[in-house]
Design an enzyme around this catalytic site. Structure first.
Site, mmCIF file in Angstrom:
data_model
loop_
_atom_site.group_PDB
_atom_site.id
_atom_site.type_symbol
_atom_site.label_atom_id
_atom_site.label_comp_id
_atom_site.label_asym_id
_atom_site.label_seq_id
_atom_site.Cartn_x
_atom_site.Cartn_y
_atom_site.Cartn_z
ATOM 1 N N ARG A 192 -46.255 45.756 69.724
ATOM 2 C CA ARG A 192 -46.891 45.786 68.928
ATOM 3 C C ARG A 192 -46.091 47.891 68.005
ATOM 4 O O ARG A 192 -46.211 48.567 67.328
ATOM 5 C CB ARG A 192 -47.533 47.614 70.058
ATOM 6 C CG ARG A 192 -48.532 47.092 70.663
ATOM 7 C CD ARG A 192 -49.177 48.004 72.230
ATOM 8 N NE ARG A 192 -49.060 48.906 71.863
ATOM 9 C CZ ARG A 192 -50.869 49.881 71.275
ATOM 10 N NH1 ARG A 192 -51.604 49.082 71.137
ATOM 11 N NH2 ARG A 192 -50.415 51.290 71.272
ATOM 12 N N ASP A 224 -56.546 49.285 69.953
ATOM 13 C CA ASP A 224 -56.430 50.484 69.220
ATOM 14 C C ASP A 224 -57.991 50.824 69.139
ATOM 15 O O ASP A 224 -59.004 50.466 68.737
ATOM 16 C CB ASP A 224 -55.617 51.040 68.311
ATOM 17 C CG ASP A 224 -54.456 50.651 69.195
ATOM 18 O OD1 ASP A 224 -53.970 50.858 69.961
ATOM 19 O OD2 ASP A 224 -53.283 49.723 67.773
ATOM 20 N N GLU A 269 -47.291 62.410 82.165
ATOM 21 C CA GLU A 269 -48.282 61.893 82.220
ATOM 22 C C GLU A 269 -47.169 60.709 83.000
ATOM 23 O O GLU A 269 -46.547 60.486 82.845
ATOM 24 C CB GLU A 269 -48.075 60.926 80.789
ATOM 25 C CG GLU A 269 -49.141 59.964 80.328
ATOM 26 C CD GLU A 269 -49.122 59.316 79.285
ATOM 27 O OE1 GLU A 269 -49.425 60.399 78.385
ATOM 28 O OE2 GLU A 269 -49.693 57.583 79.111
ATOM 29 N N TYR A 293 -56.239 45.996 75.354
ATOM 30 C CA TYR A 293 -55.165 46.759 75.422
ATOM 31 C C TYR A 293 -55.648 47.121 73.773
ATOM 32 O O TYR A 293 -55.834 46.036 72.439
ATOM 33 C CB TYR A 293 -54.116 46.475 75.231
ATOM 34 C CG TYR A 293 -53.186 47.460 75.230
ATOM 35 C CD1 TYR A 293 -53.414 48.602 74.644
ATOM 36 C CD2 TYR A 293 -51.537 47.280 75.483
ATOM 37 C CE1 TYR A 293 -52.444 49.714 74.236
ATOM 38 C CE2 TYR A 293 -50.736 48.100 75.377
ATOM 39 C CZ TYR A 293 -50.724 49.092 74.808
ATOM 40 O OH TYR A 293 -50.574 50.588 74.544
ATOM 41 N N ARG A 298 -37.306 49.190 61.951
ATOM 42 C CA ARG A 298 -37.272 49.479 60.756
ATOM 43 C C ARG A 298 -35.301 49.869 60.331
ATOM 44 O O ARG A 298 -34.904 50.252 61.443
ATOM 45 C CB ARG A 298 -37.700 50.716 60.795
ATOM 46 C CG ARG A 298 -39.061 50.988 60.730
ATOM 47 C CD ARG A 298 -40.234 51.789 60.124
ATOM 48 N NE ARG A 298 -41.440 51.751 60.473
ATOM 49 C CZ ARG A 298 -41.961 52.797 61.706
ATOM 50 N NH1 ARG A 298 -41.527 54.023 61.472
ATOM 51 N NH2 ARG A 298 -43.173 52.917 61.559
ATOM 52 N N ARG A 329 -43.923 60.024 79.839
ATOM 53 C CA ARG A 329 -44.036 60.794 78.910
ATOM 54 C C ARG A 329 -44.736 62.633 79.108
ATOM 55 O O ARG A 329 -45.284 62.231 80.096
ATOM 56 C CB ARG A 329 -44.581 60.695 76.797
ATOM 57 C CG ARG A 329 -46.193 59.383 77.434
ATOM 58 C CD ARG A 329 -46.691 58.544 75.837
ATOM 59 N NE ARG A 329 -48.250 58.470 76.473
ATOM 60 C CZ ARG A 329 -48.762 57.811 75.538
ATOM 61 N NH1 ARG A 329 -47.807 57.035 74.902
ATOM 62 N NH2 ARG A 329 -49.531 57.577 75.800
ATOM 63 N N ARG A 377 -53.713 49.840 84.685
ATOM 64 C CA ARG A 377 -52.893 51.136 85.135
ATOM 65 C C ARG A 377 -53.497 52.159 84.359
ATOM 66 O O ARG A 377 -54.771 52.412 83.794
ATOM 67 C CB ARG A 377 -51.977 51.442 84.702
ATOM 68 C CG ARG A 377 -50.911 49.877 84.322
ATOM 69 C CD ARG A 377 -49.904 50.173 85.816
ATOM 70 N NE ARG A 377 -48.992 50.411 85.998
ATOM 71 C CZ ARG A 377 -47.805 50.893 86.732
ATOM 72 N NH1 ARG A 377 -49.304 50.263 87.707
ATOM 73 N NH2 ARG A 377 -47.682 51.755 86.690
#
Ligand code: UDP
Length: 381
Positions: free
Chosen positions: A171, A348, A298, A346, A175, A277, A247
């Site tokens: 995912r 988006d 979280e 999973y 770069r 996070r 989860r």
């Protein structure tokens, strides 16, 4: 026809709307007191900040049909998501970029030099990576893996990264420039009035009835010709073969004056920090101004009965169990399973909406030709 749609997240709302527009009667059920599922947003009474109640949701897509669709139901404000991570008391740029590499190695490498450095770090003895850890070692090497992925991933998934599929890491890009947008899709935005307002508008149709705070049970299907189920696949079958692993997340809110993080999401890579996070919600709406702030710490943990399922785990054990439920689902009549929970994947938001639109097309085509409506319109295996 009369359709019962269980779940009012993007899957259920988009399918309900599509069926209603085609002249069918739709009742949408949700066990929670609000629509929009885990995308639900709500303004915090104390700070006035729009809060992503079930964690950060950033809309990003390269699917023009999906982009055009969401824009029909609300104003999408262009937004460029940027994430930082704190590791060992220092802050780094994410996803891994030339900046992150230079920060971690304390260097000033050019793109080509960084490419060479990462190639030296990469473990080329790994042919086809079989899991998350191998994928990381093969492509970015141990130093970056241990700093940014090992601790975070163990906290997030509750298992060693060797037990996770390589696809989870895929995912995230690597770069060799200073580009630090978290996503690279051409369309990236946050709804001006929140996701819940968008879903409410999708559901606002004379042929749609919405029943909130109603836990759909088997007996509820009697009045319907067909049910679209966006809840957990195993729940439809009363968990008869056991529970698929998820989860769940716990959010610990705190409020403060001014700003707390200075970015929308700060990850914490160290395993010893118990949360994964922190989200500072006002930074998802940079066009608003707020004197106070609300943040969510979280925490990730195993999902038990009564918890809200977030991430399907899909480890080996879950896959075997999943196959049993998929077989059961394929021989079930009168039900279609869709979405993140219905297909145990999973997903988006944009993929969810795209699949829901495809499901509407598929259902309408089956109805038009008097065929049985399939249990799935994607292959969830
Ligand atoms: N990940 C990580 N460290 C990070 C961010 C992500 O190890 O700082 C790993 C982790 O396993 C996570 C996966 O990459 O589950 C995908 O990250 P993404 O940000 O897409 O997760 P989401 O926002 O969907 O929870």
């Amino acid at each position: 026809m009369r359709f019962g749609v269980v779940g009012s997240g993007f899957s259920g709302a988009v399918i309900g709307r599509g069926l209603a527009e085609a002249g069918h009667d739709v009742t949408v059920f949700d066990s929670r007191p609000h629509v929009a599922g885990n995308c639900h947003t709500e303004r915090d009474a104390e700070t006035g900040v729009m809060v992503h109640m079930y964690g950060p949701h950033i809309f990003h897509t390269s699917d023009e049909r999906v982009w055009e669709y969401v824009n029909r139901y609300g104003e999408m404000v262009p937004y460029d998501h940027r994430v930082k991570t704190t590791v060992g008391g220092k802050v780094y740029s994410l996803p891994i970029s030339l900046h992150t590499i230079n920060q971690l190695f304390d260097t000033a490498l050019t793109p080509d030099e960084a490419r060479d450095r990462i190639a030296q770090e990469a473990d080329e003895s790994i042919g086809e990576p079989a899991n998350f850890e191998e994928q990381a070692l093969r492509f970015i090497g141990r130093t970056l893996y241990e700093a940014f992925f090992y601790g975070y991933t163990r906290k997030q998934w509750g298992v060693h990264p060797r037990q996770l599929p390589a696809s989870v890491l895929k995912r995230l890009p690597v770069r060799f420039t200073y580009a630090d947008s978290y996503f690279s899709h051409p369309h990236q935005a946050i709804p001006r009035d929140g996701y819940t307002a968008i879903v409410e508008r999708i559901l606002d149709h004379e042929r749609i009835q919405v029943r909130l705070s109603h836990h759909f049970v088997a007996a509820d299907r009697t009045p319907f010709d067909h049910v679209v189920w966006t809840g957990p696949l195993d729940e439809w079958f009363g968990h008869e073969h056991g529970r698929l692993g998820y989860r769940t997340l716990d959010f610990e809110p705190y409020r403060a004056d001014g700003d707390s993080l200075g970015c929308p999401v700060m990850n914490f890579g160290d395993y010893e920090v118990p949360y994964t996070r922190i989200t500072e919600h006002k930074n998802f709406a940079p066009w608003e101004s707020h004197e106070r702030t609300i943040c969510f710490k979280e925490y990730s943990r195993a999902c038990s009965e009564g918890d809200i399922p977030y991430y399907p785990i899909r480890l080996a054990d879950d896959r075997a169990l999943l196959d049993r439920y998929l077989d059961a689902a394929r021989s079930e009549r009168g039900v279609t399973f869709v979405g993140r929970l219905g297909t145990y994947r999973y997903l988006d938001m944009d993929v969810t909406i795209g699949e829901a639109l495809a499901a509407v097309d598929g259902i309408l085509a089956a109805v038009a030709s008097s065929d049985a409506i399939p249990a799935f319109f994607v292959d969830p295996a």
